[in-house]
Design an enzyme around this catalytic site. Structure first.
Site, PDB file in Angstrom:
ATOM      1  CG  HIS A 152      -4.329  33.609 -11.969  1.00  0.00           C
ATOM      2  ND1 HIS A 152      -3.728  33.477 -13.202  1.00  0.00           N
ATOM      3  CD2 HIS A 152      -4.203  32.377 -11.373  1.00  0.00           C
ATOM      4  CE1 HIS A 152      -3.258  32.255 -13.342  1.00  0.00           C
ATOM      5  NE2 HIS A 152      -3.532  31.568 -12.240  1.00  0.00           N
ATOM      6  CD  GLU A 153      -5.634  31.808  -7.547  1.00  0.00           C
ATOM      7  OE1 GLU A 153      -6.327  30.773  -7.669  1.00  0.00           O
ATOM      8  OE2 GLU A 153      -4.407  31.829  -7.781  1.00  0.00           O
ATOM      9  CB  THR A 209      -2.148   3.017   3.825  1.00  0.00           C
ATOM     10  OG1 THR A 209      -1.031   2.153   3.578  1.00  0.00           O
ATOM     11  CG2 THR A 209      -2.324   3.953   2.649  1.00  0.00           C
ATOM     12  N   GLY A 231       0.815  -1.204   0.000  1.00  0.00           N
ATOM     13  CA  GLY A 231       0.000   0.000   0.000  1.00  0.00           C
ATOM     14  C   GLY A 231       0.845   1.248   0.000  1.00  0.00           C
ATOM     15  CE  LYS A 238       3.152  -0.108   3.567  1.00  0.00           C
ATOM     16  NZ  LYS A 238       2.670   1.282   3.436  1.00  0.00           N
ATOM     17  CB  THR A 239       4.276  -0.041  10.474  1.00  0.00           C
ATOM     18  OG1 THR A 239       5.120   0.064   9.326  1.00  0.00           O
ATOM     19  CG2 THR A 239       5.116  -0.405  11.679  1.00  0.00           C
ATOM     20  CG  HIS A 269      -7.758  28.925 -11.643  1.00  0.00           C
ATOM     21  ND1 HIS A 269      -7.426  28.189 -12.765  1.00  0.00           N
ATOM     22  CD2 HIS A 269      -6.630  29.591 -11.296  1.00  0.00           C
ATOM     23  CE1 HIS A 269      -6.149  28.393 -13.078  1.00  0.00           C
ATOM     24  NE2 HIS A 269      -5.653  29.256 -12.206  1.00  0.00           N
ATOM     25  CG  ASP A 300      -2.464  27.001 -13.169  1.00  0.00           C
ATOM     26  OD1 ASP A 300      -2.537  26.192 -12.235  1.00  0.00           O
ATOM     27  OD2 ASP A 300      -2.739  28.216 -13.053  1.00  0.00           O
ATOM     28  N   PRO A 315       2.430   4.920   1.200  1.00  0.00           N
ATOM     29  CG  PRO A 315       4.419   6.051   0.774  1.00  0.00           C
ATOM     30  CD  PRO A 315       3.181   5.563   0.102  1.00  0.00           C
TER      31      PRO A 315
END
Length: 661
Positions: free
Chosen positions: A464-465, A247, A243, A249-250, A468, A546, A245
């Site tokens: 500009h923002e 998530t 999986g 597992k350890t 978007h 962008d 990093p």
């Protein structure tokens, strides 16, 4: 005299060596190596020096200057006889005889108390002197002084002997320690616990329910081995946790050990690999020998890709030490002897680099995917990490889980921790939704900096923002807007427009052509707003990131996803050779003519999306100006407020904005 000359020669050589080492042109970094043979020489020299030094005071005492002569002393004594005519005045009042030092101390008449008596050197036999003193009225004493020269010499000899023995003991201890390290060099460095006390149970692990179900059977195997073996079932030899990093597992391996309660060995894959060939293989043998002695038990190898990479990969061959270690690991897991009763759990986030022999059944019988959590998984992880956090009643963990698609368990834990830090810094009693929002921005984008003060720069950033944000609101297949802000962040970010990505799309990784086209159009919305408002000559380099995203998405559409006029087939494959570095194995999978067509298709997609963005910005120019006014006033707009302005906006006369904010 021979000893004295040898001393002078030895001291002279020592002084010359000191002069040479203290010369400014001579390097002082290299120190002479002290060998046992040199140590014996130095000890012998010190003993000789001590003998000579202790002998010098005796010789010095023997050559002390005499005040009066031996014959003169007799004349003075004869003048002090009892029966003497005519009577003579006696000048001596007292005589102290020291036969050990052969000295007579003579006290004279009229001598002051602080003055030292006269000293006379005596002969070996002084019977005549004592006989004369008896026939006189002179007071005399015979008191030999203690001769401490022999005792001092003995003490110095013992001190040097003890010093020599201490030096030899230090050398022997160092040699014993080095030999002990050499003998233990091939021993396993695994941390061993007879009863696993990791402090983690399955109830402490959330968001990966499927993986927990797979590993629950491993716990049953370890607890009730006979129930499975009586039916002919074989205990699985290994479980590989795969999986991304963070998530869990350890933590999942710790939970298995905590639930099973069996002997537990834990080690990292990098601890097997050393610079000396054969050491890693020896450590693997020692690890499994200890594990078999304590079977049934659990062995956890974290980051197994450090030792389990493909053999023979790389330029000029592989690493001999790592390959020998891997060969020994393969033999121990499923070789001639086997590893009955020993279950190996390994974790990695790079399964593509592991050797195929390591992944086959019989070694790692099960491969458990520990993927990024879904909405329910994120909610469970947040509930686990929120147990020791003081949350305000208006904080909704469900809302946080919906806003964090693609977050791993470690990122969610860090998110709540950052929110707690911000709450403490602001001197609040509980974590509020404002701290949660700021923590999300801090984790995903960066730290908040001071607002922009330059008017023109702030004005251009706002347009500009808004470009978007407006396209993400108007386009049909785009993800909804979460927030838009012109408050700068660390890393050179002057503002950003954030979307709430669809959880199903993020979790599945299945992207439609319409969704990708709208995403490219949104990415070009900032550049389109700059060009529409300020003109093509006034656009700046703020859209560089962008444009990189646009090129990457458009090229994937053409070469990997098959979403272009060239056809529904893949023209490129991702670079999977991690040993050689990116670009080393890239080979041409098409002709130069196809390459030109690919470039043309990528360019056409970008141009069409840019034209579409320019049209939408131009048609809603009044709305853009209104949104910029509100954004400049509040500096941050959330998605709901932004959409409300767009929905309720009526055609207003365009307001010419002044350069002053």
């Amino acid at each position: 005299m021979k000893n004295s000359s040898w001393i002078r020669g030895w001291m002279g050589n020592e002084g010359s060596a000191k002069e040479r080492t203290t010369h400014p042109l001579v390097s002082q970094s290299k120190k002479p190596e002290v060998t046992p043979r040199k140590l014996w020489r130095i000890a012998a020299s010190l003993i000789l020096v001590q003998g000579v030094v202790t002998a010098i005071p005796t010789q010095a005492q023997q050559v002390q200057p005499k005040s009066i002569s031996y014959g003169k002393l007799f004349e003075k004594i004869d003048a002090c006889k009892i029966e003497q005519t005519p009577p003579v005045k006696c000048q001596i009042t007292k005589v102290e005889i020291d036969p050990a030092r052969r000295i007579a101390r003579v006290h004279l008449e009229g001598q002051k108390p602080k003055e030292s008596p006269e000293e006379v050197m005596l002969l070996n036999e002084n019977s005549e002197l004592i006989e004369k003193l008896r026939n006189t009225k002179i007071e005399y004493e015979v008191e030999p002084t203690a001769d401490n020269s022999a005792a001092v010499g003995l003490v110095l000899n013992l001190f040097l002997l003890l010093l020599l023995l201490a030096g030899l003991m230090m050398i022997l201890r160092r040699s014993a320690a080095s030999s002990g390290n050499a003998l233990n060099f091939g021993k396993s460095r695994a941390r061993f616990q007879m009863e696993a006390k990791t402090g983690v149970k399955f109830e402490d692990v959330a968001g990966i329910e499927e993986a927990k179900e797979e590993l629950q059977e491993v716990v049953s195997f370890l607890k009730e081995t006979e129930r499975f073996t009586s039916l002919g079932a074989k205990i699985p030899r290994g479980v590989l946790l795969i999986g991304p990093p963070g998530t869990g597992k350890t933590m999942l391996a710790k939970a298995v050990a905590g639930e099973a309660g069996v002997p537990f060995f834990s080690i990292s894959g990098s601890e097997f690999v050393e610079m000396f060939v054969g050491v890693g293989a020896s450590r693997v043998r020692d690890l499994f020998r200890k594990a078999k002695e304590n079977a049934p038990c659990l062995v956890f190898i974290d980051e197994i890709d450090a030792v389990g990479r493909q053999r023979g990969a790389g330029i000029g061959g592989g690493n001999d030490e790592r390959e020998q270690t891997l060969n020994q690991l393969l033999t121990e897991m499923d070789g001639f002897e086997g590893n009955s009763g020993v279950i190996v759990i390994a974790a990695t986030n790079r399964p593509d680099v592991l050797d195929t022999a390591l992944l086959r059944p019989g070694r790692f019988d099960r491969q458990v995917m520990v993927d990024l959590p879904s909405y329910k998984g994120r909610l469970g992880i947040l509930e686990v990490h929120a147990r020791n956090k003081k949350l305000s009643p208006n904080v909704s963990l469900e809302a946080i889980a919906r806003r964090t698609p693609g977050f791993s368990g470690a990122e969610l834990a860090n998110l709540l921790n950052e929110a707690a830090i911000l709450t403490a810094r602001r001197r609040k009693d509980a974590i509020d939704h404002q701290e949660i929002d700021d923590a999300i921005d801090r984790v995903t984008i960066g730290m908040t900096l001071n607002p922009l003060l330059d008017c023109k720069k702030k004005w251009m950033t706002a347009y500009h923002e808004v470009g978007h944000a407006l396209l993400s609101t108007l386009l049909e297949n785009a993800d909804p807007l979460n927030k838009v802000t012109i408050i700068p962040r660390s890393g050179g970010i002057e503002g950003f427009s954030q979307q709430m990505f669809d959880e199903e799309i993020v979790d599945s990784g299945l992207y439609t052509k319409a969704w990708i086209i709208d995403k490219i159009t949104i990415a070009l919305g900032g550049r389109a707003a700059d060009a529409e408002v300020f003109g093509e000559d006034e656009i700046d380099s703020g859209a560089a990131s962008d444009l990189r995203n646009v090129s990457e998405l458009a090229r994937k559409m053409v070469t990997i996803y098959g979403m272009s006029e060239l056809g529904s087939f893949a023209l490129e494959t991702p670079d999977s050779e991690v040993f050689l570095g990116s670009g080393w194995t890239t080979r041409s999978e098409y002709s130069e003519e196809i390459a030109a067509k690919i470039d043309r298709q990528v360019r056409d997609i970008a141009i069409e999306c840019y034209k579409k963005a320019r049209v939408l910005i131009g048609e809603n120019r009044d709305l853009v100006d209104r949104l910029v006014e509100v954004l400049l006033d509040q500096e941050t707009l959330d998605g709901a407020q932004f959409r409300k302005i767009v929905a309720e906006y009526t055609q207003l006369p365009r307001k010419q904005m002044a350069l002053s904010c």
